[in-house]
Design an enzyme around this catalytic site. Structure first.
Site, PDB file in Angstrom:
ATOM      1  N   ASN A 184       3.263   4.441   8.534  1.00  0.00           N
ATOM      2  CA  ASN A 184       3.457   3.226   7.810  1.00  0.00           C
ATOM      3  C   ASN A 184       4.114   3.927   6.583  1.00  0.00           C
ATOM      4  OD1 ASN A 184       3.222   1.170   5.944  1.00  0.00           O
ATOM      5  ND2 ASN A 184       0.908   1.053   5.935  1.00  0.00           N
ATOM      6  N   LYS A 237       4.745   2.311   3.876  1.00  0.00           N
ATOM      7  CA  LYS A 237       4.698   1.298   2.724  1.00  0.00           C
ATOM      8  C   LYS A 237       5.881   1.301   1.782  1.00  0.00           C
ATOM      9  CE  LYS A 237       0.048   3.106   2.930  1.00  0.00           C
ATOM     10  NZ  LYS A 237      -1.450   3.619   2.715  1.00  0.00           N
ATOM     11  N   HIS A 254      -2.837  -5.337   6.705  1.00  0.00           N
ATOM     12  CA  HIS A 254      -3.209  -3.950   6.172  1.00  0.00           C
ATOM     13  C   HIS A 254      -4.016  -4.125   4.370  1.00  0.00           C
ATOM     14  CE1 HIS A 254      -2.608   0.072   3.877  1.00  0.00           C
ATOM     15  NE2 HIS A 254      -2.372   0.401   5.075  1.00  0.00           N
ATOM     16  N   GLU A 303      -4.011  -2.827   1.753  1.00  0.00           N
ATOM     17  CA  GLU A 303      -3.071  -3.086   0.598  1.00  0.00           C
ATOM     18  C   GLU A 303      -2.636  -4.418   0.316  1.00  0.00           C
ATOM     19  OE1 GLU A 303      -0.634   0.463   1.280  1.00  0.00           O
ATOM     20  OE2 GLU A 303      -2.299   1.637   0.651  1.00  0.00           O
ATOM     21  N   GLU A 331      -9.003   1.106   9.528  1.00  0.00           N
ATOM     22  CA  GLU A 331      -8.846   2.010   8.297  1.00  0.00           C
ATOM     23  C   GLU A 331      -9.674   1.858   7.281  1.00  0.00           C
ATOM     24  OE1 GLU A 331      -4.248   2.921   8.282  1.00  0.00           O
ATOM     25  OE2 GLU A 331      -4.460   1.233   7.171  1.00  0.00           O
ATOM     26  N   GLY A 374      -5.191   7.232   1.569  1.00  0.00           N
ATOM     27  CA  GLY A 374      -4.545   8.046   0.511  1.00  0.00           C
ATOM     28  C   GLY A 374      -5.429   8.651  -0.436  1.00  0.00           C
ATOM     29  N   SER A 427      -5.724   8.977   5.694  1.00  0.00           N
ATOM     30  CA  SER A 427      -5.858  10.673   5.380  1.00  0.00           C
ATOM     31  C   SER A 427      -5.690  11.307   6.593  1.00  0.00           C
ATOM     32  CB  SER A 427      -6.882  11.002   4.501  1.00  0.00           C
ATOM     33  OG  SER A 427      -6.961  10.233   3.115  1.00  0.00           O
TER      34      SER A 427
HETATM   35  P1  13P Z   1      -2.741   7.508   3.955  1.00  0.00           P
HETATM   36  O1  13P Z   1      -2.442   8.211   5.363  1.00  0.00           O
HETATM   37  O2  13P Z   1      -1.777   7.901   3.361  1.00  0.00           O
HETATM   38  O3  13P Z   1      -4.151   7.684   3.894  1.00  0.00           O
HETATM   39  O4  13P Z   1      -2.627   5.936   4.386  1.00  0.00           O
HETATM   40  C1  13P Z   1      -3.170   5.387   5.504  1.00  0.00           C
HETATM   41  C2  13P Z   1      -2.620   4.055   5.654  1.00  0.00           C
HETATM   42  O5  13P Z   1      -2.868   3.280   4.986  1.00  0.00           O
HETATM   43  C3  13P Z   1      -1.819   3.754   6.723  1.00  0.00           C
HETATM   44  O6  13P Z   1      -1.632   2.217   7.023  1.00  0.00           O
END
Ligand code: 13P
Length: 246
Positions: free
Chosen positions: A9, A11, A98, A100, A167, A173, A206
């Site tokens: 992803n 982002k 997601h 976010e 997740e 992150g 992560s």
């Molecule tokens: P990270 O791998 O940067 O922690 O992000 C995970 C994520 O949100 C994947 O959709």
């Protein structure tokens, strides 16, 4: 038989130029592995037409996906993208719900459910994201949170054309990965809520080369959804070329 799906992803990262540079380095590193598993990069909307044509000759198990879609076919929804627009590009996957999107853009379980339905209506596989906050975990509300997100998000959904990503928000992150056995436990609980036992369920949060082998060795985990570590070709290639021992 559950399918393995390793997804990146991106982002809001990478211009078209940067996306091209990524794939030039990435493709040779994964061309042998990719035949056996579904590999997916969910890129920003502006990169999608370019990436679809740039990867047209790559192995068929490499797919480009989107990071969101609107539930209506068309309409006065400034800034949104519809399923027919994704279908026109030949896309087969889209991330939905997601954390976010839920946290920063006000998406709710109800709108997430509508987006999942819109994807399926057009033959696109939604990757439905669920996961608890740190506060919910600390208050022993992980199960209740996940069950509620699943119940509302999956209402009226065809479980044959679906991927779920667990997740935990506190692991996204942060470098603070969920213990692999705990991720496996929660994903087992998610599977218990499903009618279709063959739904691919990913872990996200992560994921990196240092932990992917252990994650993929867990019995309930069918793949990973990777943020930061999907941005560097060699690093994401190592994740795609994981070495699980199961
Ligand atoms: P990270 O791998 O940067 O922690 O992000 C995970 C994520 O949100 C994947 O959709």
């Amino acid at each position: 038989m559950r399918k393995i799906a390793i997804a990146g992803n991106w982002k809001m990262y990478k211009t078209q130029k940067e996306a091209k540079e990524f794939f030039i380095d990435f493709l040779p590193l994964v061309e042998n592995t990719i035949q056996d598993i579904q590999v997916l990069i969910c890129a920003p909307f502006t990169n999608l037409p370019f990436l679809v044509s740039f990867t047209a000759n790559a192995p068929t198990n490499l797919a480009i996906g989107a990071q969101n879609l609107h539930w209506a076919d068309s309409g006065a929804f400034t800034g949104e993208i519809s399923a027919p627009m994704l279908v026109e590009l030949g896309l087969k996957f889209v991330i939905v719900g997601h954390s976010e999107r839920r946290q920063y853009f006000g998406e709710t379980d109800a709108t997430v459910n509508q987006r999942v339905k819109a994807a399926q209506k057009y033959g696109i596989t939604p990757i439905l994201c669920v996961g608890e906050t740190k506060q919910q975990r600390d208050q022993n509300e992980t199960e209740a949170c996940i069950y509620s997100q699943l119940k509302l998000g999956l209402e009226g959904i065809d479980q044959e054309n679906l991927i779920i990503a667990y997740e935990p928000i506190w692991a996204i992150g942060t470098g603070d990965t969920c213990a692999t056995t705990e991720a496996n436990r929660v994903i087992g609980l998610i599977r218990n809520q499903l009618q279709n036992q063959n739904v691919t369920i990913q872990y996200g949060g992560s994921v990196k080369p240092e932990n992917v082998d252990e994650i993929m060795a867990q019995s309930e985990i069918d793949g990973v959804l990777v943020g930061g570590a999907s941005l560097e070709p060699a690093i994401f290639a190592r994740i795609v070329n994981y070495r699980a021992t199961n």
